[in-house]
Each structure stands twice: as structure tokens, then as C-alpha cells.
Design an enzyme around this catalytic site. Sequence first.
Site, PDB file in Angstrom:
ATOM      1  N   THR A 235      43.184  44.039  42.932  1.00  0.00           N
ATOM      2  CA  THR A 235      43.226  43.017  41.877  1.00  0.00           C
ATOM      3  C   THR A 235      41.882  42.999  41.155  1.00  0.00           C
ATOM      4  OG1 THR A 235      42.477  41.373  43.477  1.00  0.00           O
ATOM      5  CG2 THR A 235      44.862  41.469  43.069  1.00  0.00           C
ATOM      6  N   ARG A 237      39.485  46.041  39.497  1.00  0.00           N
ATOM      7  CA  ARG A 237      39.459  46.816  38.251  1.00  0.00           C
ATOM      8  C   ARG A 237      40.217  48.123  38.491  1.00  0.00           C
ATOM      9  NH1 ARG A 237      38.690  42.893  35.883  1.00  0.00           N
ATOM     10  NH2 ARG A 237      36.944  42.271  34.576  1.00  0.00           N
ATOM     11  N   ASP A 261      47.151  44.798  40.349  1.00  0.00           N
ATOM     12  CA  ASP A 261      47.182  43.887  39.197  1.00  0.00           C
ATOM     13  C   ASP A 261      46.388  44.507  38.051  1.00  0.00           C
ATOM     14  OD1 ASP A 261      47.769  41.330  37.958  1.00  0.00           O
ATOM     15  OD2 ASP A 261      45.652  40.830  38.208  1.00  0.00           O
ATOM     16  N   GLU A 266      45.022  50.692  31.775  1.00  0.00           N
ATOM     17  CA  GLU A 266      45.744  49.479  31.365  1.00  0.00           C
ATOM     18  C   GLU A 266      45.472  49.065  29.925  1.00  0.00           C
ATOM     19  OE1 GLU A 266      44.089  46.591  34.240  1.00  0.00           O
ATOM     20  OE2 GLU A 266      43.241  45.553  32.521  1.00  0.00           O
ATOM     21  N   HIS A 298      47.646  42.470  35.137  1.00  0.00           N
ATOM     22  CA  HIS A 298      46.360  41.761  35.042  1.00  0.00           C
ATOM     23  C   HIS A 298      46.543  40.252  34.845  1.00  0.00           C
ATOM     24  CE1 HIS A 298      41.910  42.841  34.290  1.00  0.00           C
ATOM     25  NE2 HIS A 298      41.992  41.597  34.748  1.00  0.00           N
ATOM     26  N   GLN A 299      47.286  39.661  35.776  1.00  0.00           N
ATOM     27  CA  GLN A 299      47.539  38.219  35.671  1.00  0.00           C
ATOM     28  C   GLN A 299      46.854  37.423  36.782  1.00  0.00           C
ATOM     29  OE1 GLN A 299      52.047  38.553  36.661  1.00  0.00           O
ATOM     30  NE2 GLN A 299      51.426  36.641  37.621  1.00  0.00           N
TER      31      GLN A 299
HETATM   32  P1  NAD Z   1      31.354  38.701  42.809  1.00  0.00           P
HETATM   33  O1  NAD Z   1      30.209  39.251  42.031  1.00  0.00           O
HETATM   34  O2  NAD Z   1      31.267  37.292  43.321  1.00  0.00           O
HETATM   35  O3  NAD Z   1      31.657  39.642  44.080  1.00  0.00           O
HETATM   36  C1  NAD Z   1      31.627  41.025  44.019  1.00  0.00           C
HETATM   37  C2  NAD Z   1      31.083  41.522  45.337  1.00  0.00           C
HETATM   38  O4  NAD Z   1      31.156  42.934  45.345  1.00  0.00           O
HETATM   39  C3  NAD Z   1      29.620  41.131  45.572  1.00  0.00           C
HETATM   40  O5  NAD Z   1      29.475  40.515  46.829  1.00  0.00           O
HETATM   41  C4  NAD Z   1      28.889  42.449  45.509  1.00  0.00           C
HETATM   42  O6  NAD Z   1      27.760  42.522  46.356  1.00  0.00           O
HETATM   43  C5  NAD Z   1      29.981  43.405  45.966  1.00  0.00           C
HETATM   44  N1  NAD Z   1      29.709  44.796  45.614  1.00  0.00           N
HETATM   45  C6  NAD Z   1      28.964  45.303  44.613  1.00  0.00           C
HETATM   46  N2  NAD Z   1      28.948  46.652  44.685  1.00  0.00           N
HETATM   47  C7  NAD Z   1      29.691  46.982  45.758  1.00  0.00           C
HETATM   48  C8  NAD Z   1      30.046  48.215  46.354  1.00  0.00           C
HETATM   49  N3  NAD Z   1      29.587  49.387  45.861  1.00  0.00           N
HETATM   50  N4  NAD Z   1      30.839  48.202  47.446  1.00  0.00           N
HETATM   51  C9  NAD Z   1      31.261  47.017  47.965  1.00  0.00           C
HETATM   52  N5  NAD Z   1      30.963  45.823  47.440  1.00  0.00           N
HETATM   53  C10 NAD Z   1      30.181  45.812  46.363  1.00  0.00           C
HETATM   54  O7  NAD Z   1      32.627  38.903  41.905  1.00  0.00           O
HETATM   55  P2  NAD Z   1      34.039  38.178  42.040  1.00  0.00           P
HETATM   56  O8  NAD Z   1      34.054  36.977  41.162  1.00  0.00           O
HETATM   57  O9  NAD Z   1      34.376  38.045  43.477  1.00  0.00           O
HETATM   58  O10 NAD Z   1      34.978  39.255  41.339  1.00  0.00           O
HETATM   59  C11 NAD Z   1      35.260  40.504  41.953  1.00  0.00           C
HETATM   60  C12 NAD Z   1      35.969  41.393  40.964  1.00  0.00           C
HETATM   61  O11 NAD Z   1      37.272  40.871  40.686  1.00  0.00           O
HETATM   62  C13 NAD Z   1      35.297  41.452  39.581  1.00  0.00           C
HETATM   63  O12 NAD Z   1      34.325  42.446  39.531  1.00  0.00           O
HETATM   64  C14 NAD Z   1      36.428  41.770  38.654  1.00  0.00           C
HETATM   65  O13 NAD Z   1      36.470  43.156  38.461  1.00  0.00           O
HETATM   66  C15 NAD Z   1      37.678  41.341  39.423  1.00  0.00           C
HETATM   67  N6  NAD Z   1      38.442  40.284  38.745  1.00  0.00           N
HETATM   68  C16 NAD Z   1      39.773  40.496  38.494  1.00  0.00           C
HETATM   69  C17 NAD Z   1      40.525  39.509  37.866  1.00  0.00           C
HETATM   70  C18 NAD Z   1      42.002  39.652  37.627  1.00  0.00           C
HETATM   71  O14 NAD Z   1      42.550  38.895  36.816  1.00  0.00           O
HETATM   72  N7  NAD Z   1      42.686  40.544  38.289  1.00  0.00           N
HETATM   73  C19 NAD Z   1      39.895  38.328  37.478  1.00  0.00           C
HETATM   74  C20 NAD Z   1      38.540  38.151  37.773  1.00  0.00           C
HETATM   75  C21 NAD Z   1      37.818  39.135  38.398  1.00  0.00           C
END
Ligand code: NAD
Length: 334
Positions: A235, A237, A261, A266, A298-299
Site C-alpha cells: 500500500t 508505492r 493499492d 499507475e 490507490h485508495q
Molecule cells: P513514515 O515516514 O512515517 O515511515 C516510513 C518508514 O520507512 C520510516 O520509519 C523510515 O525510516 C522507513 N524507511 C526508510 N527507508 C527505508 C528502507 N530502505 N527500508 C525500510 N524502511 C525504510 O511514512 P508513513 O506515513 O508511514 O508512510 C509510508 C509510505 O506509505 C509513504 O512513503 C507512502 O509511499 C505510502 N502511502 C501510501 C498511501 C496510499 O494511499 N496507499 C497514502 C499515504 C502514504
Amino acid sequence: MKVAVFSTKSYDRRFLELENTISKANHELVFFDARLQPQTASLAAGFPAVCVFVNDDLGTETLETLASQGTKLIALRCTGFNNVNLKTAAELGIKVVRVTEYSPYAVAEHAVGLILMLNRKLYRAYNRVRDDNFALDGLLGFDLHNRTVGVVGTGKIGQIFAQIMAGFGCHLLGYDVYPNPNFEKLENAEYVSLEELWKRSDVISLHCPLFPETNHLINQETIAKMKSGVMLINTSRGKLVDTKAVIEGIKSEKIGYIGIDVYEEEDKLFFEDLSTTIIQDDTFQLLQSFPNVVITAHQGFFTENALDDIARTTIANFSDFEQGNPLTNQVTAS
Ligand code: NAD
């Protein structure tokens, strides 16, 4: 401030206009359906700020056009910023802000929804019963209780996801480049190396950002290290996953289930109604033809709570920039 809002859907307009009124910020919001890309960047002429979403293209060409037309601020109404060339933006004197945080429950709960849907085959069960087919063959699932769930990225969303899965009685394996002390406080949770996470997990859920080093994190080589019948959930990227390698993994039955998702291509599909067109992406069409694949478009973020949070932060980001306040949600090239 005059803001050109790109990739506008009815819900963006509704939530942004409401917050603009409630907060009395009174920005002049002009909504464009078009995605921001080199061909549409001229629409932003005369706007000091643009507001964009996940699939807008803020590469060098778009940024140069924006800068030449006087745009000084890019406000992302999402957390991810992989679609912006931050180095070029900085060189052109354009500041970039984002929504650092909004309901992490929205995406975490969606990931859990995909797990339940795949495990108990709810998508098939729903259609069967509507067709007066009450047979259970082919719907066999497994208890999540006592299963091992790997969480890649234990930030805001990954941590909430882990908490929910701990509630199911799962064993949790975490991997993060910056471990989160709260993760290890959960019952049956431990940090392990990625190698170990691949090897021991029954379910693997991705919650890390897309960076050059995480591009195609799930690939032929990493899939080979996983348990046979593994369930993969993405969910985060699309480009974290090499879709062609996943298709091979499904065909060889190494991958037992996949729920996504997000999808690496996409931007050519999601957020639009293409139901009367011929989809040209053969990889996507093949992927969705398998019975153990569930795709949502992507919801994950799409809850009222999250859209409220996004609108509040986005309008505040515009106001901070306009008033010369510190930009608390600025992102810069590292
Ligand atoms: P966040 O920054 O709070 O958490 C991301 C975590 O990933 C951090 O703890 C970071 O240290 C870790 N990280 C960085 N590089 C890494 C690596 N190489 N290996 C493992 N972990 C690593 O972000 P979040 O708010 O938890 O969001 C996470 C992801 O969710 C976002 O980057 C975004 O791509 C995705 N997202 C998707 C949707 C959706 O609608 N599907 C919505 C919001 C966010």
C-alpha cells in the site's frame, strides 16, 4: 494567495474549499482537472503556488516552466514526494511542502483489509452468494492468529499496521533503517534483518517510502528468499515492486497471494474511469487475471478523516508561505 490546484477530483475540491472557508484563510483556489506535467504547466502561469498529488509530474521540464512563470511554492497534498525533483526545485528557488502526516489509520486499515480479503477470498465469496452459489470450495483460508507478519518500514503507517496485526495474535518481524522504539514494545515483535524477514514471514507488508535504494525492493532475487505461498501487500508505492518478477512468482506458486493499492505504472491508469477504454498495459491486465490477486486503485488514503487532515495541513501550508512563516512541512533534497 492564488493557488492552481492540479489533478482535482470532486472530493479534493469539497474538502479544500470547506477548509479554506472554515479556517478563514480565503486563498483563491483555482481547480484544474488536468494532471500537472510539461504539457499542462502553462496553466499555472501567474500562480505563485501550485497544489499537486501523487501522480503529477514535477520533473525538471515542468519545474523550469513553473519557475519561468513565477511559481514559488509546490504544495503536495500527500506524504510521498518521489514525483518531485527536489534538487532542481531548490536550484530554481521553488519551495516544496507536503502533508507530513495524516490519518495513518486510513492506509494501515486498508492494508489489513487487503489481507482479510485475500485470505478469506471475500471478493469471490461476495460474487458467489449474489449468484446463489453457496458452495465453499475454493474459499479455504487460514487463521491469522500465530502467523508471522513482516513489516518493512515501521514509521507512522507501518507502526499502526503492526499494532492491528498484533491484535490478531500475529508474530511481528520489523525492518527499518531507523527502528521505532514503539514497534518492539508490541507483543511478539522484533526487528530482524531484511534477509530474515523475507525468510520467516507468512505475510509481508510494505510501508517504506520509494527511494532509489527501495526501488524494486521486491524483485526476482528477494522473492526467491521468501516462504512458498507468501502473501505480499503493497500500500506504499508501486515502484517498490517489480511487477514482472511478481507475475513469475505467482506463476511458479512461490507467491500465494498479492494485494496492492499501488502499481508501478499507475500514473497511466489510476484515479480515472477507464471502464470503456482498452487498457494497453499488458502487465497490469495479466496481473489482475490471477485469482489470488486483489488490486485497489490507490485508495488507502481515502477516508473522511484523512481528507480532512490533508485539507487542513495543505491550507495551513499555503498560509505559512504567504505570511512568510517557517515552513514546518518543507521537504528538501538531502
Ligand atoms: P513514515 O515516514 O512515517 O515511515 C516510513 C518508514 O520507512 C520510516 O520509519 C523510515 O525510516 C522507513 N524507511 C526508510 N527507508 C527505508 C528502507 N530502505 N527500508 C525500510 N524502511 C525504510 O511514512 P508513513 O506515513 O508511514 O508512510 C509510508 C509510505 O506509505 C509513504 O512513503 C507512502 O509511499 C505510502 N502511502 C501510501 C498511501 C496510499 O494511499 N496507499 C497514502 C499515504 C502514504
